[in-house]
Design an enzyme around this catalytic site. Structure first.
Site, PDB file in Angstrom:
ATOM      1  N   GLU A 153       0.810  -1.224   0.000  1.00 58.50           N
ATOM      2  CA  GLU A 153       0.000   0.000   0.000  1.00 58.50           C
ATOM      3  C   GLU A 153       0.845   1.277   0.000  1.00 58.50           C
ATOM      4  OE1 GLU A 153      -2.665  -0.538   3.292  1.00 58.50           O
ATOM      5  OE2 GLU A 153      -4.062  -1.693   2.095  1.00 58.50           O
ATOM      6  N   GLU A 312      -6.883  -7.816  -0.477  1.00 62.83           N
ATOM      7  CA  GLU A 312      -7.241  -7.773   0.950  1.00 62.83           C
ATOM      8  C   GLU A 312      -8.650  -7.249   1.107  1.00 62.83           C
ATOM      9  OE1 GLU A 312      -4.810  -5.353   3.503  1.00 62.83           O
ATOM     10  OE2 GLU A 312      -2.953  -5.984   2.544  1.00 62.83           O
TER      11      GLU A 312
END
Ligand code: GLA
Ligand code: ZN
Length: 674
Positions: A153, A312
């Site tokens: 991320e 995710e």
């Protein structure tokens, strides 16, 4: 050309982040047994493992990872292997404290969490390249390896650093971008408030200033910070491509607006082999499934329409909101399959086994603290079986009905200080327009303002404050060639340097909209304004009004109150073969629907008959066939009308005439005839 799908996966990906380093090895054996029971096909490994792999500088210990990957391989589970570069070890920061990032206020972060990285740091760059190379050499041809997961991320929790290394790197970026200091002065409008620079050496990052900092400088710094993270991504990617040919490389995005707003995913989408995304429900009382659909559509669009992968999401509650409700029975599968409907070739979670220690121990997982005699585990097993029966969907593409123009750079510019009203929120407009389209059961692609729009009968522009000349020309050509465009207020105002386009507003969109705006007149807090149509109907706007002067556009709705009373509120402009609508106030989702109905009429987009609110119907199609996903977010059974017949893949039942979808459930029909 590297492949774009995880290597060796036959069906959809199912699994999660797997952190064996948090558990004694006996637990690993239970892990793989349970993974098989749940139908797990791939796990993400090693995201935070740097300190373990390189306990001291240059001393590598791969034993644990060797054994974990080996065990997964023996059990037929594919590996999405991470480079651990989001979490350099303590020894690294002790040796290179300058690699910890610095805030705008000049505070240097400390070690003890994750992600406090200065992406300009030469020491960090060298260390990240070295560990990446080690991993690539050791596992690059490992038979279990399906996918490389670079970093984690980018942009979260820190996107920009304001240290001295970044200052020097920023000056180099300015030199590459502009050439000379005069060009920078011109682009940033430094004549205002006496900010003129005599040399590039005088330029600093836009650190904390007593009052508003130069907006063009801040906008360029946001671009610089994004590009700097991307340099680090591509450096790792290139090492992996070189040493591990044929294995696709990804980094997990967070496209949901506001979950990570500092990354220009249009640019990143071009750099990864496979787009992957992380999505978490924000349970703030709004319709979370609409936000999920939007994030999934945005992710697919960043992938250019190609299949992507949800890397995710959560089986139940998260742990970083003020209040973290559990998911309701069935909600997890509904979330997962809604992502699949919108193009994800699988559904993965953070994380496999719920941690006992550390910051995220209250975040749900596939194997919860409660163990396997639990609702979460039973639903995890059920979802694995469901995904198993959807293998044929892999590789097909989601079919969109309309497009929404979105640009992160425009959003960055819009969010700077001292705008006409702090109540105008570009993201809120995007959400509301999306919700109105969702409620019309239209599947939405997102498009870059300079991208090809010709495939879409209807294109909406909810907020495009920064609109380049090229984007203006693109939108105009779209309408001239027969498209229907709907533009919301405060769009087309500034160029790429946050400079107001020459002449009256909205500079870049005057011609396509057939109007000018003489003045903005934002409303007071809570103030509302009525707008009326010739047939007497009424809508209510808030936040914003303006003085619109038609130059070819017809007035369809008129302000019935406020300073702009009597003036145009909503206009329609016939141009070439198409039509451009302009909405100059903020309408809520319901009222927006009225305008979108009219525009959809111009676009000849018939509303989908017989579908209740909150029943989502999305189609994927490709070489293996055509699949209709029906996601029922309501508490009652829904009947989706069918003009085809086929086999429902989760139940094996045949369906014709209509598809029954139980309350809260998902059905996936393989269409047997066209
Ligand atoms: C992010 C991170 C994960 C985890 C989850 C859940 O998506 O990538 O490591 O922190 O959030 O909070
Ligand atoms: Zn820095």
């Amino acid at each position: 050309m590297p492949d774009t799908a995880p290597k060796g996966l036959k069906g959809l990906a199912y699994g999660g982040d797997y952190n064996p380093e948090q558990w004694p090895e006996e637990v690993w054996h239970e892990d793989v047994r349970l993974m098989r029971e749940a139908g797990v096909t791939m796990v993400s490994v090693g995201i935070f493992s740097w300190a373990l792999l390189e306990p001291e500088p240059g001393n590598y210990e791969f034993g644990l990872l060797d054994r974990a990957i080996g065990l997964l391989h023996e059990n037929g589970i594919r590996v999405d292997l991470a480079t651990p570069t989001v979490a350099p070890p303590a020894w690294f920061f002790r040796a290179h404290p300058e690699a910890l990032s610095v805030t705008r206020e000049g505070m240097r972060y400390a070690f003890g969490s994750r992600g406090a990285i200065c992406h300009s740091s030469p020491a960090y760059r060298a260390a990240a390249a070295a560990i990446t190379e080690q991993l690539a050499r050791r596992y690059g041809t490992h038979p279990a390896l399906a996918l490389w997961h670079v970093h984690n991320e980018y942009g979260v929790p820190v996107s920009a650093c304001y240290c001295e290394n970044c200052a020097a790197h920023f000056r180099r970026w300015l030199e590459r971008t502009y050439g000379t200091v005069d060009e920078v002065n011109e682009a940033w409008g430094t004549a205002f408030w006496g900010q003129r620079y005599a040399s590039l050496d005088e330029i600093e990052p836009p650190r904390a200033t007593p009052t508003v900092c130069n907006p063009a400088q801040r906008l360029d710094y946001a671009r610089f910070a994004d590009a700097t993270m991307r340099e680090n991504f591509t450096a790792e990617r290139d090492i992996l491509h070189r040493l591990s040919p044929g294995v696709p490389v990804t980094t997990n995005f967070m496209t949901a607006l506001s979950q990570c707003d500092t990354v220009d995913y249009w640019a990143w989408g071009r750099e990864v082999d496979l787009v992957t995304n992380d999505h978490y429900l924000i349970t703030d009382g709004r319709r979370t499934h609409v936000n999920l659909a939007m994030a999934a559509d945005l992710t697919r669009s960043v992938a250019g329409g190609a299949p992507w992968l949800l890397l995710e999401h959560s089986t139940s509650g998260v742990s970083w909101q003020p209040r973290n409700p559990a998911k309701a029975p069935g909600e997890m599968a509904r979330n997962s399959l809604a992502h699949v409907a919108r193009g994800s070739d699988g559904a993965m979670f953070f994380q496999w086994r719920q941690s006992r220690r550390g910051a995220e121990k209250f975040h749900s997982a596939m194997v919860p603290h409660a163990g396997t005699d639990s609702r979460v585990w039973r639903e995890v097993v059920g979802l694995g079986a469901g995904l198993g029966s959807l293998a044929a969907v892999r590789g097909t593409r989601t079919v969109a009905d309309a497009a929404m123009v979105w640009d992160w750079q425009s959003w960055w510019a819009q969010n700077l200080e001292w705008r006409p009203s702090e109540d105008h929120d570009a993201r809120e407009r995007a959400d509301s327009f999306y919700e109105a389209l969702y409620d019309r059961h239209l599947t939405v692609d997102f498009a870059h303002p300079e991208g090809d729009l010709s495939a879409y009968p209807l294109v909406v522009v909810p907020a495009l404050y920064l609109t380049t000349e090229a984007a203006g020309r693109n939108l105009r050509a779209y309408v001239e060639n027969g498209g229907t465009l709907v533009v919301s207020y405060f769009s087309g105002i500034v160029d790429e340097h946050d400079a107001v386009h020459d002449g009256p507003h909205p500079g870049a969109l005057r011609e396509v909209l057939g109007l000018t705006v003489e003045e903005f007149s934002p409303l007071g807090e809570g103030e509302r304004v009525r707008i009326t149509a010739a047939d007497g109907s009424e809508l209510t706007g808030d936040v914003w009004t303006e003085f619109v002067v038609p130059h070819g556009a017809e007035t369809v709705w008129t302000y019935a109150g406020g300073l702009a009373a009597g003036g145009p509120a909503v206009t329609r402009h016939r141009l070439g073969k198409g039509t451009a609508w302009y909405v100059s106030t903020r309408l809520g989702a319901g009222d927006l629907d009225t305008i979108l109905d009219a525009a959809a009429g111009d676009a000849r987009l018939a509303p989908r008959a017989g579908l209740p609110r909150d029943v989502e119907v999305v189609r994927r199609t490709g070489e293996t066939g055509s699949y209709l996903f029906a996601v029922n977010h309501t508490a009652t059974e829904a009947k989706v009308p069918l003009d085809a017949h086929g086999t429902e893949l989760l139940t094996g039942e045949l369906a014709a005439g209509h598809l029954g979808v139980p309350a809260g459930a998902v059905r996936v029909l393989r269409i047997d005839d066209a």
